[in-house]
Design an enzyme around this catalytic site. Structure first.
Site, PDB file in Angstrom:
ATOM      1  N   GLU A 157       0.807  -1.231   0.000  1.00 44.28           N
ATOM      2  CA  GLU A 157       0.000   0.000   0.000  1.00 44.28           C
ATOM      3  C   GLU A 157       0.835   1.273   0.000  1.00 44.28           C
ATOM      4  O   GLU A 157       0.581   2.186  -0.771  1.00 44.28           O
ATOM      5  CB  GLU A 157      -0.932   0.051   1.231  1.00 44.28           C
ATOM      6  CG  GLU A 157      -2.152  -0.817   1.121  1.00 44.28           C
ATOM      7  CD  GLU A 157      -1.993  -2.047   1.976  1.00 44.28           C
ATOM      8  OE1 GLU A 157      -3.004  -2.563   2.422  1.00 44.28           O
ATOM      9  OE2 GLU A 157      -0.855  -2.501   2.175  1.00 44.28           O
TER      10      GLU A 157
ATOM     11  N   ASP B 297      -2.058  -5.239   3.173  1.00 39.97           N
ATOM     12  CA  ASP B 297      -2.295  -5.502   4.601  1.00 39.97           C
ATOM     13  C   ASP B 297      -3.110  -6.782   4.842  1.00 39.97           C
ATOM     14  O   ASP B 297      -3.935  -7.174   4.005  1.00 39.97           O
ATOM     15  CB  ASP B 297      -3.022  -4.318   5.245  1.00 39.97           C
ATOM     16  CG  ASP B 297      -2.107  -3.115   5.398  1.00 39.97           C
ATOM     17  OD1 ASP B 297      -0.886  -3.299   5.356  1.00 39.97           O
ATOM     18  OD2 ASP B 297      -2.616  -1.995   5.552  1.00 39.97           O
TER      19      ASP B 297
ATOM     20  N   ASP C 282      -5.817  -7.806   6.211  1.00 39.98           N
ATOM     21  CA  ASP C 282      -7.205  -7.703   6.662  1.00 39.98           C
ATOM     22  C   ASP C 282      -8.112  -7.585   5.441  1.00 39.98           C
ATOM     23  O   ASP C 282      -7.666  -7.698   4.303  1.00 39.98           O
ATOM     24  CB  ASP C 282      -7.381  -6.518   7.606  1.00 39.98           C
ATOM     25  CG  ASP C 282      -7.024  -5.179   6.955  1.00 39.98           C
ATOM     26  OD1 ASP C 282      -6.710  -5.154   5.754  1.00 39.98           O
ATOM     27  OD2 ASP C 282      -7.055  -4.147   7.660  1.00 39.98           O
TER      28      ASP C 282
ATOM     29  N   GLU D 287      -9.672  -4.993   4.103  1.00 39.08           N
ATOM     30  CA  GLU D 287      -9.339  -3.894   3.198  1.00 39.08           C
ATOM     31  C   GLU D 287      -8.098  -4.233   2.368  1.00 39.08           C
ATOM     32  O   GLU D 287      -8.022  -3.914   1.180  1.00 39.08           O
ATOM     33  CB  GLU D 287      -9.126  -2.608   3.993  1.00 39.08           C
ATOM     34  CG  GLU D 287     -10.384  -2.039   4.625  1.00 39.08           C
ATOM     35  CD  GLU D 287     -11.452  -1.670   3.611  1.00 39.08           C
ATOM     36  OE1 GLU D 287     -11.126  -0.947   2.649  1.00 39.08           O
ATOM     37  OE2 GLU D 287     -12.593  -2.113   3.765  1.00 39.08           O
TER      38      GLU D 287
ATOM     39  N   TYR E 296       0.761  -5.173  12.944  1.00 39.06           N
ATOM     40  CA  TYR E 296      -0.365  -4.523  12.258  1.00 39.06           C
ATOM     41  C   TYR E 296      -1.390  -4.015  13.261  1.00 39.06           C
ATOM     42  O   TYR E 296      -1.738  -4.704  14.217  1.00 39.06           O
ATOM     43  CB  TYR E 296      -1.013  -5.499  11.284  1.00 39.06           C
ATOM     44  CG  TYR E 296      -1.963  -4.827  10.331  1.00 39.06           C
ATOM     45  CD1 TYR E 296      -1.547  -3.751   9.551  1.00 39.06           C
ATOM     46  CD2 TYR E 296      -3.294  -5.248  10.223  1.00 39.06           C
ATOM     47  CE1 TYR E 296      -2.415  -3.124   8.680  1.00 39.06           C
ATOM     48  CE2 TYR E 296      -4.159  -4.638   9.345  1.00 39.06           C
ATOM     49  CZ  TYR E 296      -3.723  -3.567   8.575  1.00 39.06           C
ATOM     50  OH  TYR E 296      -4.588  -2.952   7.717  1.00 39.06           O
TER      51      TYR E 296
ATOM     52  N   ARG F 168      -4.609  -2.906  12.847  1.00 41.17           N
ATOM     53  CA  ARG F 168      -6.061  -3.109  12.682  1.00 41.17           C
ATOM     54  C   ARG F 168      -6.360  -4.576  12.957  1.00 41.17           C
ATOM     55  O   ARG F 168      -6.236  -5.420  12.080  1.00 41.17           O
ATOM     56  CB  ARG F 168      -6.512  -2.704  11.283  1.00 41.17           C
ATOM     57  CG  ARG F 168      -6.429  -1.206  11.045  1.00 41.17           C
ATOM     58  CD  ARG F 168      -7.008  -0.787   9.707  1.00 41.17           C
ATOM     59  NE  ARG F 168      -6.976   0.660   9.561  1.00 41.17           N
ATOM     60  CZ  ARG F 168      -5.962   1.340   9.038  1.00 41.17           C
ATOM     61  NH1 ARG F 168      -4.897   0.687   8.615  1.00 41.17           N
ATOM     62  NH2 ARG F 168      -6.005   2.644   8.942  1.00 41.17           N
TER      63      ARG F 168
ATOM     64  N   HIS G 267      -5.964 -11.593  14.013  1.00 41.45           N
ATOM     65  CA  HIS G 267      -4.523 -11.670  13.882  1.00 41.45           C
ATOM     66  C   HIS G 267      -3.927 -11.450  15.267  1.00 41.45           C
ATOM     67  O   HIS G 267      -4.623 -11.407  16.266  1.00 41.45           O
ATOM     68  CB  HIS G 267      -4.020 -10.603  12.907  1.00 41.45           C
ATOM     69  CG  HIS G 267      -4.721 -10.648  11.590  1.00 41.45           C
ATOM     70  ND1 HIS G 267      -4.568 -11.695  10.720  1.00 41.45           N
ATOM     71  CD2 HIS G 267      -5.591  -9.787  10.998  1.00 41.45           C
ATOM     72  CE1 HIS G 267      -5.308 -11.473   9.635  1.00 41.45           C
ATOM     73  NE2 HIS G 267      -5.933 -10.331   9.788  1.00 41.45           N
TER      74      HIS G 267
END
Length: 829
Positions: free
Chosen positions: A7, A80, A82, A84, A293, A295, A340
């Site tokens: 990203e 990432d 997740d 998204e 991470y 989130r 996670h």
């Protein structure tokens, strides 16, 4: 050659360094496609087909990715870990497929930390795209689009002044509004406490009256001063001895490492960070390879991290601080998913990292994670009861002692509110029969308190408890409520604005199901079922749309007047509360026979008299009926009257189109307004005279931003309304000259601040509010942050200023555009 897509550019540089030759790592800069903000982007009639559009500001990145992909043998999607991140990888793959640039070998890899070991290990375990997570993403985007693009046009047409509605945003707003309603209907109850101060072995303690003449004294038992004084006299007259000592040991276990939600809560409590700022700083820490991470709903750490944490505990503390076995945690959050690892440092040998907000947030994450693997704290709670010789009164004292601090030596979890009966005072050692010295007796008056308004921490906590939305979206949700001006933040607490209350009332009246807490949580569970592969995403959307679309059509067909009438009835307890004297709260206080009702206008809702236009009485939407007396026209003399309009009090002379009006400034008390002052306000603007150098007139007046001087198109601010009428020629010339210098035309010229707020908590620099070329702004001498247009420069708090400065620092310095105008932002519903 292998093309790796991540990203952010910061991640790209680091990961390319880890992977070495044969790899090209490029950044997508977040999402590369989105639904166009127009009708038809989601088509319910064709299985909810979605028309994606490449974001204009991502075309450059996509071209570079496409050109490189055409030369690559393998595409590695490393976004990432997740939903998204999975969606971004899917979008990149779809775009490359459409451009016929997709390499034959496509791999998806995920890693929880940007460290060399984590990245290289992930590269050895590629997989395909997770279609269930992608479907869950599509379902969420479609739902949010359908709600936003269906409700927002209804709001625009039926509810003047409303801006937008959203699936989670509207429910979060309802929580804030509901809490405000609780506060408004709350009636405080008087109660008294009787306490005695004692001393034993040189240590003082306080005991509370809990029994009097055989009657138990609870918190609200003593409700009047006379009863309190009588009880106080009994305690003053008594000689007290210790009747019992009850000591109970107990243990406190450390909290789990941070999740997204608990990190936002603790950063708000301990560091004063807004949720959006917390996530910006955490993102930076993650991209720098310092934390995992950020989130996540997970509360446990990987085995190697637990081992590293225990090693760090052993090196920092003695053996008693390390439990015999590693601690493991399970999530209690409703709808926990994407579990996670918890948020933790990537290297437990690094207790600090950097300075400023980055250093403070890292230290908070480090301490919480390390404490999670430390020994429990051992404490002792002591309760002592004392009785008087006559047997009339019993007093109770409580306190606690820390026998062994355990994890508390490093970290203690914050709280939103402290319980009334919470007592952590230290107690002296007392035994049965002891007679501690009585030093004084007090009877103290109290009043029950309404529930507190939500802070960012308590609102995030409540949303998570209800299972509404996802923790990763809370920051954006709360920021939207602020940006739409549906709420304001005062002393770190959310207060609903009139527009927010009206939107909530509209949604509760016409779309009650869709702002219902249980329904929103059930929908969240269904979305989780999609991500888990247990529910088809199109079936979920079909079931939602089948009920939602007819309801929306039904409301759209109603006339605005019908909507206003329904809201008038729904909001009656708020707009027209019962009067203390029993009179009719809807009776017009101006004409005496008209009926008050809710009306809609160009600038929003207000209350008006049914006898309009003969009676022009109006009242602000948020002004309670009991305040109506302030809205009655008051005759000041010479045909001048004081009135109250939708935008506050004003004076008026004459009638109809020929009438002259002037607003009453905030620094003039309405109650003491005289005829002379009213005549002065109506006479504005005031010409002071001709400038001695230019011959042009100098004028004093009051504008949208307060009192000012004007000369030849240039302005100078005045500090009060009185100065508008008192400033003479010499003072006016001097103020205009100072303003010209302060506007930046003369390098180094000092400007008089609009407000001095105090010192920055980290740098110690003084924070001020200054007037700039493009409006007022806050500054600590290094960073300048423009105030929102809606903000009153003189009402900005130190906390608000610090948040604006931190947000500006997080964005970094603005890039010069070579003099070209920046493209206008597209408005989204």
């Amino acid at each position: 050659m292998k093309l790796v897509v991540v990203e952010s550019p910061a991640k790209a540089k680091t990961i390319e360094k880890y992977l070495g030759p044969g790899h090209r790592v490029l950044a997508s800069y977040g999402h590369v496609r989105d639904l166009p903000p127009k009708d038809g982007s989601v088509d319910p009639d064709h299985d909810f087909a979605m028309q994606w559009q490449v974001s204009a500001d991502r075309s450059k990145q996509l071209k570079e990715i496409t050109d490189t992909a055409k030369k690559a043998d393998t595409l590695i999607l490393a976004t990432d870990p997740d939903r998204e991140g999975e969606a971004i990888s899917w979008h990149v793959q779809e775009v490359l497929t459409a451009k016929k640039a997709l390499p034959k070998d496509v791999q998806r890899v995920t890693f929880n930390a940007i460290t060399k070991s984590a990245v290289t290990e992930a590269m050895g375990k590629p997989r395909g795209l997770d279609t269930d997570l992608i479907d869950a993403y599509r379902a969420r985007r479609a739902l949010d689009y359908l709600v936003g693009f269906t409700l927002s046009p209804i709001l625009w047409r039926k509810l003047p002044g409303a801006k937008s509605a959203g699936r989670v945003q509207s429910v979060a707003l309802r929580l804030i509004v509901d809490r405000e309603r609780e506060i408004e209907i709350f009636r405080p109850q008087e109660y008294w406490s009787v306490t005695a101060a004692f001393e034993a072995d040189g240590q003082g303690f306080t005991a509370r009256l809990v029994n009097l003449d055989g009657k138990k004294i609870d918190r609200l038992t003593i409700g009047a001063k006379g009863d309190a004084d009588a009880a106080k006299a009994v305690v003053e007259a008594g000689r007290f001895t210790v009747a019992s000592v009850d000591t109970k040991p107990f243990a406190k276990n450390p909290p789990a490492p941070f999740t997204t939600s608990t990190l936002q809560q603790e950063a708000a409590r301990k560091l004063g960070f807004a949720a959006s700022h917390t996530m910006r700083v955490a993102q930076s820490l993650y991209e720098d390879g310092l934390i995992t991470y950020m989130r996540t709903d997970g509360v446990d750490m990987a085995a190697e991290a637990v081992s590293a944490a225990r090693k760090a505990v052993a090196s920092r503390y003695n053996a008693g601080y390390l439990p015999d076995k590693p601690r493991h945690y399970t999530s209690k959050a409703k709808n926990a998913q994407e579990a996670h690892e918890a948020i933790r440092p990537t290297d437990f040998s690094k207790a600090k990292a950097g300075s400023g907000d980055h250093g403070r947030l890292y230290e908070l994450i480090y301490n919480r994670a390390l404490a999670s693997q430390m020994a429990s704290a051992r404490l002792e709670r002591t309760t002592v009861e004392l009785t008087d010789g006559a047997g009339r009164a019993t007093l109770r004292a409580t306190g606690q002692a820390v026998l062994f601090p355990g994890y508390l030596a490093l970290y203690e979890e914050g709280r939103d509110e402290k319980a009334d009966d919470e007592d952590s005072a230290r107690m002296p050692v007392l035994r049965n029969g002891d007679s501690p010295a009585k030093k004084g007796v007090e009877a103290t008056q109290h009043f029950t308190q309404p529930p507190p308004r939500f802070s960012e921490a308590s609102l995030v906590k409540r949303l998570e408890e209800l299972g509404i939305g996802r923790p990763s979206t809370y920051a954006a949700t709360l920021q939207t409520l602020k940006d739409r001006e549906y709420v304001r933040v005062e002393k770190n607490r959310f207060i609903p604005e009139e527009s927010g209350r009206l939107v909530t009332a509209f949604l509760e009246r016409f779309f009650e199901r869709y702002v219902n807490y249980d329904y929103t949580a059930e929908l969240e569970e269904e979305l989780d079922d999609v991500s888990g592969g247990r529910l088809d995403w199109q079936k979920l959307l079909d079931a939602f749309w089948r009920d939602f679309q007819p309801k929306a059509g039904e409301v759209m067909e109603q006339q605005p007047s019908e909507v206003t009438a329904a809201l008038d009835e729904f909001l009656e307890p708020f707009l027209f509360p019962e009067m203390e004297d029993g009179s009719d709260p809807r009776l017009c206080p101006a004409c005496g026979n008209g009926r008050l009702a809710l009306r809609g206008g160009k600038f929003g809702a207000f209350v008006a008299c049914s006898n309009y236009p003969e009676c022009k009485f109006t009242r602000k939407f948020g002004q309670a009926g009991g305040d109506a007396v302030a809205d009655q026209p008051s005759e000041l003399g010479e045909g001048i009257s004081l009135k109250s309009g939708r935008f506050g009090p004003y004076v008026e002379q004459g009638e109809g189109k020929e009438a002259k009006r002037a607003s009453v400034p905030k620094d003039i008390p309405v109650e003491g307004l005289t005829l002379e002052t009213a005549k002065q306000l109506l006479s504005l603007p005031r010409e002071i005279g001709a400038h001695p150098e230019t011959g042009q007139p100098i004028v004093a007046s009051i504008g949208r931003y307060g009192p000012y001087l004007m000369h030849d198109g240039k302005y100078a601010r005045l500090s009060s309304t009185a100065e508008v009428f008192e400033t003479g020629m010499n003072a006016a010339v001097a103020k205009l000259a100072d303003a010209a210098a302060g506007g930046g035309r003369q390098r180094g010229a000092a400007r008089e601040p609009l407000a001095v707020l105090g010192a920055h908590p980290e740098s110690g620099k003084e924070i001020k509010v200054l007037e700039g070329r493009f409006g007022p702004y806050v500054t600590d001498g290094t960073t300048h942050a423009t105030l929102p247009k809606s903000a009153d420069p003189k009402a900005v708090t130190l906390d608000e200023a610090i948040e604006l400065i931190r947000a500006k620092e997080a964005k970094g310095p603005a890039k010069k555009k070579g003099g070209r105008k920046a493209p206008a932002r597209k408005k989204k519903a």
